[in-house]
Design an enzyme around this catalytic site. Structure first.
Site, PDB file in Angstrom:
ATOM      1  N   TRP A  13       2.254   1.643  -3.448  1.00 30.96           N
ATOM      2  CA  TRP A  13       1.212   2.093  -4.375  1.00 30.96           C
ATOM      3  C   TRP A  13       1.164   3.619  -4.430  1.00 30.96           C
ATOM      4  O   TRP A  13       0.925   4.204  -5.481  1.00 30.96           O
ATOM      5  CB  TRP A  13      -0.149   1.551  -3.949  1.00 30.96           C
ATOM      6  CG  TRP A  13      -1.276   2.068  -4.780  1.00 30.96           C
ATOM      7  CD1 TRP A  13      -1.722   1.581  -5.973  1.00 30.96           C
ATOM      8  CD2 TRP A  13      -2.122   3.195  -4.482  1.00 30.96           C
ATOM      9  NE1 TRP A  13      -2.780   2.329  -6.432  1.00 30.96           N
ATOM     10  CE2 TRP A  13      -3.045   3.327  -5.542  1.00 30.96           C
ATOM     11  CE3 TRP A  13      -2.175   4.107  -3.425  1.00 30.96           C
ATOM     12  CZ2 TRP A  13      -4.017   4.321  -5.569  1.00 30.96           C
ATOM     13  CZ3 TRP A  13      -3.135   5.113  -3.457  1.00 30.96           C
ATOM     14  CH2 TRP A  13      -4.044   5.206  -4.513  1.00 30.96           C
ATOM     15  N   HIS A  14       1.415   4.262  -3.294  1.00 29.44           N
ATOM     16  CA  HIS A  14       1.343   5.715  -3.248  1.00 29.44           C
ATOM     17  C   HIS A  14       2.484   6.373  -4.007  1.00 29.44           C
ATOM     18  O   HIS A  14       2.335   7.501  -4.495  1.00 29.44           O
ATOM     19  CB  HIS A  14       1.345   6.212  -1.793  1.00 29.44           C
ATOM     20  CG  HIS A  14       0.033   6.078  -1.112  1.00 29.44           C
ATOM     21  ND1 HIS A  14      -0.386   4.913  -0.508  1.00 29.44           N
ATOM     22  CD2 HIS A  14      -0.991   6.968  -0.939  1.00 29.44           C
ATOM     23  CE1 HIS A  14      -1.593   5.094   0.014  1.00 29.44           C
ATOM     24  NE2 HIS A  14      -1.977   6.328  -0.235  1.00 29.44           N
ATOM     25  N   GLY A  15       3.620   5.720  -4.090  1.00 29.82           N
ATOM     26  CA  GLY A  15       4.725   6.359  -4.784  1.00 29.82           C
ATOM     27  C   GLY A  15       5.916   5.440  -4.910  1.00 29.82           C
ATOM     28  O   GLY A  15       6.103   4.517  -4.107  1.00 29.82           O
ATOM     29  N   GLY A  18       0.823  -1.209   0.000  1.00 25.50           N
ATOM     30  CA  GLY A  18       0.000   0.000   0.000  1.00 25.50           C
ATOM     31  C   GLY A  18       0.854   1.255   0.000  1.00 25.50           C
ATOM     32  O   GLY A  18       0.517   2.251  -0.646  1.00 25.50           O
ATOM     33  N   PHE A  52      -0.183  10.446  -7.199  1.00 23.47           N
ATOM     34  CA  PHE A  52      -0.150   9.020  -6.858  1.00 23.47           C
ATOM     35  C   PHE A  52      -0.961   8.200  -7.847  1.00 23.47           C
ATOM     36  O   PHE A  52      -0.982   7.004  -7.760  1.00 23.47           O
ATOM     37  CB  PHE A  52      -0.679   8.797  -5.438  1.00 23.47           C
ATOM     38  CG  PHE A  52       0.029   9.670  -4.411  1.00 23.47           C
ATOM     39  CD1 PHE A  52       1.398   9.861  -4.485  1.00 23.47           C
ATOM     40  CD2 PHE A  52      -0.685  10.277  -3.397  1.00 23.47           C
ATOM     41  CE1 PHE A  52       2.044  10.659  -3.549  1.00 23.47           C
ATOM     42  CE2 PHE A  52      -0.042  11.070  -2.457  1.00 23.47           C
ATOM     43  CZ  PHE A  52       1.324  11.250  -2.532  1.00 23.47           C
TER      44      PHE A  52
END
Length: 518
Positions: free
Chosen positions: A328-330, A325, A518
């Site tokens: 996933w953001h960066g 997770g 993102f």
């Protein structure tokens, strides 16, 4: 195109609404749905027309894959359906991986091996994470027989629907498609339009006034550079400013998305429910970015085994879910650390709960049944908030070195150093120079103004009702009066508010939402 731009508020949105309800009034429901799909693609293409090709290729590929999976499943060919699912998921993840992580991978290889591989300088298509996750959920749900879609235009609308396309929420096919198929969606509803405009105004206020208002106090701390040593008041000021900017920026976008959809008689899932009021980290994730939390739970944590294979496996699954997770953001180690910290927080909370049930319950039987005291809830909320704030340092920092520098400033202590501008207002009865308090010129501190912003926004986040509570309160107030008349009067007032907020935003220059990255 930004929700807070003049082009959107005064051209795109009115045109979209008028044409949609004209088609709907003529009972051209398919034309109205097709119109929404077309303007959603135009909305996306306004940012970069060339990436419309990528978006539509993704939509077309996943629609065909879903159709084949459903057909194979209906024919009893479970193995074939599973193979198509695996291939489609791999294609989606490979596309996302190339655009989002190619340069990160090359840079990591160069760092680990002292190689000098050239970076690809891939431009991240806006919204790719959200429309990819939305379609992954669709494919998995199709494989499990929960949904099936045989109509291309409605599927295009489901994926590209402009309120959610750029920064979420992450949607499920089953919660959206029935709404696009019902007759009520294609009838102008004054109450829905009022509710939608209210959410739009609240979200615009969060973004334009609150998030953009506190934003100038963030960069001086996180971009101070390696040669500048932060003192606690500077470091805490910058970190708390970012903690509040991020919340009001992203929750503002989510409110606007909910409002825009509601004006079209569509209910999007809520994404925020006062997360900084959470009394433990598990509750925080049930309140923060709720649709992403739902996606990670349903399509990652549970398939990994969830909590069905013993406590050790559960803790491993939690860590893996939060690490992924975070990434996933960066594409960066700072995001991996942020996710790892939240994974660790969740594991510690699970162990704490297990310890209370195992030991405190037997030693103090009343503990398991008695609700925590008000003081206990305040302390628990404060500890949860502190943990979240520390993790945000890695989320915002541009490098690991920068994050560690900010953390060092937060927790260093060599007396109390305050901005020099405070000295003239310092009460003579309070301790000062001789008691470890000194005043200095602090380049990364906004002084009284900065801490005034922080105090005000913390009060809003901790004490005030959230968006959905405000809307519910307003609807309750209107329930006892002549609703149609008051609804139109309220719409007029909200229209003025939106116009004023747009003017404020225009005077500063429209700023992007943080989650666009993102």
């Amino acid at each position: 195109m930004l929700f807070n731009s003049y082009e959107f508020l005064f051209l795109f949105l009115p045109t979209t609404l008028v044409v949609f309800f004209v088609f709907s009034g003529a009972r051209w429901f398919r034309a109205a749905a097709a119109w929404l799909a077309i303007v959603s693609i135009v909305f996306y293409g306004y940012w970069s027309p060339r990436y419309v090709i990528l978006l539509m290729a993704s939509v077309g590929f996943n629609f065909m894959a879903g159709s084949v999976i459903a057909a194979r499943r209906q024919a009893g060919q479970a193995a074939g359906a599973r193979l198509i699912l695996i291939v489609a998921l791999a294609a989606n993840l490979a596309t996302l991986g190339y655009f989002k992580y190619a340069d990160f991978l090359v840079d990591s290889i160069n760092t680990a091996t002292n190689a000098s591989l050239p970076l690809l300088h891939v431009v991240l298509p806006i919204g790719i994470s959200f429309f990819t996750f939305t379609q992954i959920a669709f494919l998995v749900d199709t494989y499990h027989g929960k949904v099936r879609e045989s109509r291309f235009v409605p599927y295009v609308l489901f994926v590209t629907f402009f309120p959610h396309l750029i920064a979420g929420p992450v949607l499920h096919h089953a919660e959206m498609m029935p709404q696009f198929a019902r007759d009520q969606t294609y009838r102008f509803n004054t109450n829905n339009f009022l509710v939608g405009t209210t959410f739009l105004a609240i979200g615009l206020f969060k973004k334009v006034v609150l998030a953009d208002g506190i934003q100038p106090f963030v960069a001086p701390v996180f971009d101070a550079g390696p040669g500048y040593s932060l003192v606690p008041i500077e470091a805490w000021g910058g970190v708390l400013a970012y903690t509040l900017q991020l919340y009001f920026d992203f929750s503002g976008y989510s409110d606007m998305a909910v409002g825009l959809a509601k004006m079209l008689n569509i209910d999007l899932p809520l994404n925020f429910n006062s997360p900084y009021k959470a009394v433990n980290i598990s509750e925080f994730w049930r309140r923060w970015h709720m649709t992403l939390s739902r996606f990670l739970r349903d399509y990652l944590y549970i398939p990994l085994g969830g909590n069905r294979k013993g406590p050790t496996r559960r803790y491993v699954n939690l860590m893996l879910t939060m690490l992924l997770g975070g990434l996933w953001h960066g594409a960066g180690w700072t995001f991996a650390i942020w996710g790892g910290l939240h994974g660790m927080y969740l594991v510690v909370h699970q162990l704490w709960q297990w310890g209370l049930e195992r030991f405190a319950g037997s030693a103090f039987p009343a503990t398991g049944t008695r609700p925590p005291s008000a003081t206990g809830r305040v302390l628990a909320a404060a500890l949860t908030f502190l943990c979240v704030v520390v993790a945000w340092v890695f989320f915002r920092a541009t490098s690991l070195e920068s994050a560690l520098g900010v953390l060092e400033g937060m927790w260093s202590f060599d007396g109390l150093v305050l901005p020099r501008e405070w000295q003239a207002h310092w009460p003579s009865s309070w301790p000062s120079h001789g008691a470890g308090v000194r005043f200095a010129a602090l380049d990364a501190s906004g002084g009284v103004l900065q801490w005034g912003w922080i105090s005000a926004l913390l009060a809003i986040a901790w004490i005030c009702p959230n968006s959905q509570e405000l809307v519910a309160l307003g609807r309750a107030r209107l329930a006892g009066v002549v609703r149609e008349q008051w609804a139109w009067m309220s719409l007029g007032g909200l229209g003025v508010v939106v116009f004023m907020l747009a003017a404020i935003n225009g005077s500063r220059g429209s700023s992007e939402f943080i989650y666009f990255n993102f």
